[in-house]
Design an enzyme around this catalytic site. Structure first.
Site, PDB file in Angstrom:
ATOM      1  N   SER A 298      13.345   9.994   5.282  1.00  0.00           N
ATOM      2  CA  SER A 298      12.276  10.947   5.617  1.00  0.00           C
ATOM      3  C   SER A 298      12.911  12.287   5.975  1.00  0.00           C
ATOM      4  O   SER A 298      14.045  12.318   6.474  1.00  0.00           O
ATOM      5  CB  SER A 298      11.503  10.426   6.832  1.00  0.00           C
ATOM      6  OG  SER A 298      10.706  11.456   7.387  1.00  0.00           O
TER       7      SER A 298
ATOM      8  N   ARG B 275       0.855  -1.201   0.000  1.00  0.00           N
ATOM      9  CA  ARG B 275       0.000   0.000   0.000  1.00  0.00           C
ATOM     10  C   ARG B 275       0.885   1.243   0.000  1.00  0.00           C
ATOM     11  O   ARG B 275       2.116   1.149   0.008  1.00  0.00           O
ATOM     12  CB  ARG B 275      -0.933   0.020   1.215  1.00  0.00           C
ATOM     13  CG  ARG B 275      -0.196   0.036   2.522  1.00  0.00           C
ATOM     14  CD  ARG B 275      -1.128   0.211   3.713  1.00  0.00           C
ATOM     15  NE  ARG B 275      -0.348   0.178   4.931  1.00  0.00           N
ATOM     16  CZ  ARG B 275      -0.066  -0.926   5.595  1.00  0.00           C
ATOM     17  NH1 ARG B 275      -0.526  -2.084   5.174  1.00  0.00           N
ATOM     18  NH2 ARG B 275       0.684  -0.875   6.689  1.00  0.00           N
TER      19      ARG B 275
ATOM     20  N   VAL C  97      11.089  -7.979   6.292  1.00  0.00           N
ATOM     21  CA  VAL C  97      12.438  -7.503   5.987  1.00  0.00           C
ATOM     22  C   VAL C  97      13.334  -7.425   7.222  1.00  0.00           C
ATOM     23  O   VAL C  97      14.562  -7.386   7.091  1.00  0.00           O
ATOM     24  CB  VAL C  97      12.426  -6.122   5.293  1.00  0.00           C
ATOM     25  CG1 VAL C  97      11.770  -6.194   3.935  1.00  0.00           C
ATOM     26  CG2 VAL C  97      11.790  -5.042   6.175  1.00  0.00           C
TER      27      VAL C  97
ATOM     28  N   TYR D 130      12.080   6.929  15.130  1.00  0.00           N
ATOM     29  CA  TYR D 130      11.894   7.016  13.671  1.00  0.00           C
ATOM     30  C   TYR D 130      12.948   7.936  13.045  1.00  0.00           C
ATOM     31  O   TYR D 130      13.546   7.615  12.016  1.00  0.00           O
ATOM     32  CB  TYR D 130      10.478   7.542  13.420  1.00  0.00           C
ATOM     33  CG  TYR D 130      10.026   7.601  11.981  1.00  0.00           C
ATOM     34  CD1 TYR D 130       9.689   6.438  11.289  1.00  0.00           C
ATOM     35  CD2 TYR D 130       9.898   8.814  11.313  1.00  0.00           C
ATOM     36  CE1 TYR D 130       9.244   6.499   9.978  1.00  0.00           C
ATOM     37  CE2 TYR D 130       9.451   8.888  10.009  1.00  0.00           C
ATOM     38  CZ  TYR D 130       9.125   7.722   9.337  1.00  0.00           C
ATOM     39  OH  TYR D 130       8.678   7.787   8.041  1.00  0.00           O
TER      40      TYR D 130
ATOM     41  N   ILE E 275       3.401  12.881   3.335  1.00  0.00           N
ATOM     42  CA  ILE E 275       2.769  12.297   2.155  1.00  0.00           C
ATOM     43  C   ILE E 275       1.419  11.724   2.577  1.00  0.00           C
ATOM     44  O   ILE E 275       1.334  11.050   3.624  1.00  0.00           O
ATOM     45  CB  ILE E 275       3.670  11.180   1.556  1.00  0.00           C
ATOM     46  CG1 ILE E 275       5.104  11.693   1.315  1.00  0.00           C
ATOM     47  CG2 ILE E 275       3.060  10.603   0.282  1.00  0.00           C
ATOM     48  CD1 ILE E 275       5.250  12.860   0.370  1.00  0.00           C
TER      49      ILE E 275
ATOM     50  N   ALA F 114      15.897   8.617  14.264  1.00  0.00           N
ATOM     51  CA  ALA F 114      17.204   7.952  14.331  1.00  0.00           C
ATOM     52  C   ALA F 114      17.329   6.925  13.210  1.00  0.00           C
ATOM     53  O   ALA F 114      18.369   6.823  12.541  1.00  0.00           O
ATOM     54  CB  ALA F 114      17.372   7.273  15.694  1.00  0.00           C
ATOM     55  N   ALA F 115      16.256   6.180  12.968  1.00  0.00           N
ATOM     56  CA  ALA F 115      16.296   5.169  11.905  1.00  0.00           C
ATOM     57  C   ALA F 115      16.461   5.833  10.539  1.00  0.00           C
ATOM     58  O   ALA F 115      17.256   5.393   9.706  1.00  0.00           O
ATOM     59  CB  ALA F 115      15.010   4.336  11.932  1.00  0.00           C
ATOM     60  N   LYS F 116      15.710   6.918  10.305  1.00  0.00           N
ATOM     61  CA  LYS F 116      15.741   7.562   8.983  1.00  0.00           C
ATOM     62  C   LYS F 116      17.053   8.307   8.761  1.00  0.00           C
ATOM     63  O   LYS F 116      17.545   8.394   7.636  1.00  0.00           O
ATOM     64  CB  LYS F 116      14.534   8.494   8.831  1.00  0.00           C
ATOM     65  CG  LYS F 116      13.191   7.759   8.792  1.00  0.00           C
ATOM     66  CD  LYS F 116      13.141   6.690   7.712  1.00  0.00           C
ATOM     67  CE  LYS F 116      11.744   6.172   7.444  1.00  0.00           C
ATOM     68  NZ  LYS F 116      11.719   5.065   6.462  1.00  0.00           N
TER      69      LYS F 116
HETATM   70  P1  NAP Z   1       2.284   2.556   5.029  1.00  0.00           P
HETATM   71  O1  NAP Z   1       1.123   2.994   4.215  1.00  0.00           O
HETATM   72  O2  NAP Z   1       2.104   2.326   6.487  1.00  0.00           O
HETATM   73  O3  NAP Z   1       2.878   1.200   4.370  1.00  0.00           O
HETATM   74  C1  NAP Z   1       3.953   0.529   4.988  1.00  0.00           C
HETATM   75  C2  NAP Z   1       4.338  -0.666   4.160  1.00  0.00           C
HETATM   76  O4  NAP Z   1       5.465  -1.304   4.794  1.00  0.00           O
HETATM   77  C3  NAP Z   1       3.245  -1.698   4.062  1.00  0.00           C
HETATM   78  O5  NAP Z   1       3.238  -2.209   2.756  1.00  0.00           O
HETATM   79  C4  NAP Z   1       3.667  -2.775   5.058  1.00  0.00           C
HETATM   80  O6  NAP Z   1       3.234  -4.057   4.637  1.00  0.00           O
HETATM   81  C5  NAP Z   1       5.168  -2.687   4.928  1.00  0.00           C
HETATM   82  N1  NAP Z   1       5.878  -3.259   6.068  1.00  0.00           N
HETATM   83  C6  NAP Z   1       5.811  -2.888   7.378  1.00  0.00           C
HETATM   84  N2  NAP Z   1       6.615  -3.671   8.110  1.00  0.00           N
HETATM   85  C7  NAP Z   1       7.195  -4.560   7.243  1.00  0.00           C
HETATM   86  C8  NAP Z   1       8.127  -5.608   7.402  1.00  0.00           C
HETATM   87  N3  NAP Z   1       8.619  -5.942   8.595  1.00  0.00           N
HETATM   88  N4  NAP Z   1       8.532  -6.284   6.280  1.00  0.00           N
HETATM   89  C9  NAP Z   1       8.034  -5.977   5.070  1.00  0.00           C
HETATM   90  N5  NAP Z   1       7.138  -4.994   4.859  1.00  0.00           N
HETATM   91  C10 NAP Z   1       6.735  -4.294   5.947  1.00  0.00           C
HETATM   92  O7  NAP Z   1       3.510   3.551   4.903  1.00  0.00           O
HETATM   93  P2  NAP Z   1       3.834   4.696   3.817  1.00  0.00           P
HETATM   94  O8  NAP Z   1       3.315   5.962   4.321  1.00  0.00           O
HETATM   95  O9  NAP Z   1       3.491   4.243   2.446  1.00  0.00           O
HETATM   96  O10 NAP Z   1       5.429   4.764   3.995  1.00  0.00           O
HETATM   97  C11 NAP Z   1       6.310   4.030   3.171  1.00  0.00           C
HETATM   98  C12 NAP Z   1       7.739   4.445   3.495  1.00  0.00           C
HETATM   99  O11 NAP Z   1       7.877   5.860   3.331  1.00  0.00           O
HETATM  100  C13 NAP Z   1       8.147   4.154   4.941  1.00  0.00           C
HETATM  101  O12 NAP Z   1       9.506   3.795   4.993  1.00  0.00           O
HETATM  102  C14 NAP Z   1       7.941   5.491   5.624  1.00  0.00           C
HETATM  103  O13 NAP Z   1       8.738   5.614   6.776  1.00  0.00           O
HETATM  104  C15 NAP Z   1       8.377   6.432   4.515  1.00  0.00           C
HETATM  105  N6  NAP Z   1       7.856   7.795   4.656  1.00  0.00           N
HETATM  106  C16 NAP Z   1       6.514   8.038   4.678  1.00  0.00           C
HETATM  107  C17 NAP Z   1       6.063   9.346   4.805  1.00  0.00           C
HETATM  108  C18 NAP Z   1       4.597   9.698   4.828  1.00  0.00           C
HETATM  109  O14 NAP Z   1       4.285  10.870   5.056  1.00  0.00           O
HETATM  110  N7  NAP Z   1       3.693   8.775   4.576  1.00  0.00           N
HETATM  111  C19 NAP Z   1       6.983  10.387   4.907  1.00  0.00           C
HETATM  112  C20 NAP Z   1       8.339  10.093   4.882  1.00  0.00           C
HETATM  113  C21 NAP Z   1       8.764   8.788   4.748  1.00  0.00           C
HETATM  114  P3  NAP Z   1       2.388  -5.060   5.592  1.00  0.00           P
HETATM  115  O15 NAP Z   1       1.093  -4.368   5.922  1.00  0.00           O
HETATM  116  O16 NAP Z   1       2.223  -6.283   4.776  1.00  0.00           O
HETATM  117  O17 NAP Z   1       3.221  -5.264   6.835  1.00  0.00           O
END
Ligand code: NAP
Length: 250
Positions: free
Chosen positions: A145, A18, A67, A158, A191, A160-162
């Site tokens: 991020s 997603r 992962v 978060y 986002i 620290a990880a990023k």
């Molecule tokens: P999201 O909608 O919560 O989706 C997270 C995805 O990661 C899901 O597909 C989930 O799959 C998967 N996931 C979680 N734990 C996992 C694991 N242990 N192994 C494999 N897959 C795993 O998040 P998003 O907003 O799209 O964010 C995606 C990335 O962008 C992340 O790294 C987030 O930190 C980064 N980001 C997001 C934003 C924002 O504003 N949204 C901003 C900056 C950075 P399952 O449900 O199958 O576990």
């Protein structure tokens, strides 16, 4: 309509069931790559991503795996390489947050966030590297991020990880540059995916007031930058971080 820039390339997008990962998988596939859509628990929604790609004329398949667990990540990467014979693109997108102020943060909140975001990226990158080096060709894009650059209250784990991902990106980029493998990161701002939609309306408004472009980003805003980094136009770019935030930390 599919493009041709990534024709013949094999990609793995982690956490592609997603949000941003799904948009990246779709963009890479529409540019011609065959894409492994990784998920951990959300099989049904990952199936929908594969279906959407197939309906759009692209090629994709499911790759199950957590992962952050070595055996599981290894099985996922092995499945992809044995099925396709190569791997050209890895997008380390899987990520979670467990937000709390430091004083209330539990050790599990810290460990889980570091495990998925940082350890997961380490494991997947390490696992694909022998094949990319053998091919003398590869692209890795890590999803960091803006929080990793600027910090954010309630997100010490978060952030620290990023931030760790940015150091990781630069170190590995230097290690493998001579083998024609590039390693870059993107740092999205806010986002409009599940992560942002969970915030209260008040918090969303406060954030919007700080974004010079006055809107949240879309998953496609991120996927287009990742697509660029995976394409031929970015072949001399490595160890970089592209911020995608509507001017938030400009
Ligand atoms: P999201 O909608 O919560 O989706 C997270 C995805 O990661 C899901 O597909 C989930 O799959 C998967 N996931 C979680 N734990 C996992 C694991 N242990 N192994 C494999 N897959 C795993 O998040 P998003 O907003 O799209 O964010 C995606 C990335 O962008 C992340 O790294 C987030 O930190 C980064 N980001 C997001 C934003 C924002 O504003 N949204 C901003 C900056 C950075 P399952 O449900 O199958 O576990």
């Amino acid at each position: 309509m599919t493009g041709t820039e990534l024709d013949g390339r094999i990609a793995l997008v982690t956490g592609a069931s997603r949000g941003i990962g799904a948009a990246i998988a779709f963009s890479l596939a529409m540019a011609g790559a065959k894409v492994g859509v990784n998920y951990n628990t959300s099989r049904e929604s990952a199936e929908k991503v594969v279906e959407k790609i197939t309906q759009g004329g692209g090629e994709a398949f499911l790759v199950e795996g957590n992962v952050s667990e070595e055996a599981s990540a290894e099985a996922a990467v092995k499945q992809l390489i044995s099925q396709c014979g190569q791997i050209d693109i890895l997008v380390n997108n899987a990520g979670i947050n467990r937000d709390r102020l430091l004083m209330r943060m539990k050790i599990e909140d810290w460990d889980e966030v570091l495990d998925v975001n940082l350890r997961g990226t380490f494991l997947c990158s390490k696992l694909v590297m022998p094949q990319m080096i053998k091919q003398r060709k590869g692209r890795i894009v890590n999803i960091s991020s803006v929080v990793g650059l600027s910090g954010n209250p309630g997100q010490a784990n978060y952030a620290a990880a990023k931030a760790g991902l940015i150091g990781f990106t630069k170190a590995v980029a230097r290690e493998v540059a001579s083998r024609n493998v590039t390693v870059n990161a993107v740092a999205p701002g806010f986002i409009a995916t599940g992560m942002v939609e969970e915030l209260t309306e008040d918090t969303q408004k406060q954030i919007l007031d700080k974004i010079p472009m006055g809107r949240f980003g879309s998953a496609e805003d991120v996927s287009q930058a990742v697509l660029f980094l995976c394409g031929d136009g970015a072949s001399y770019i490595t160890g970089q971080v592209i911020t995608i935030d509507g001017g938030l930390i400009a």
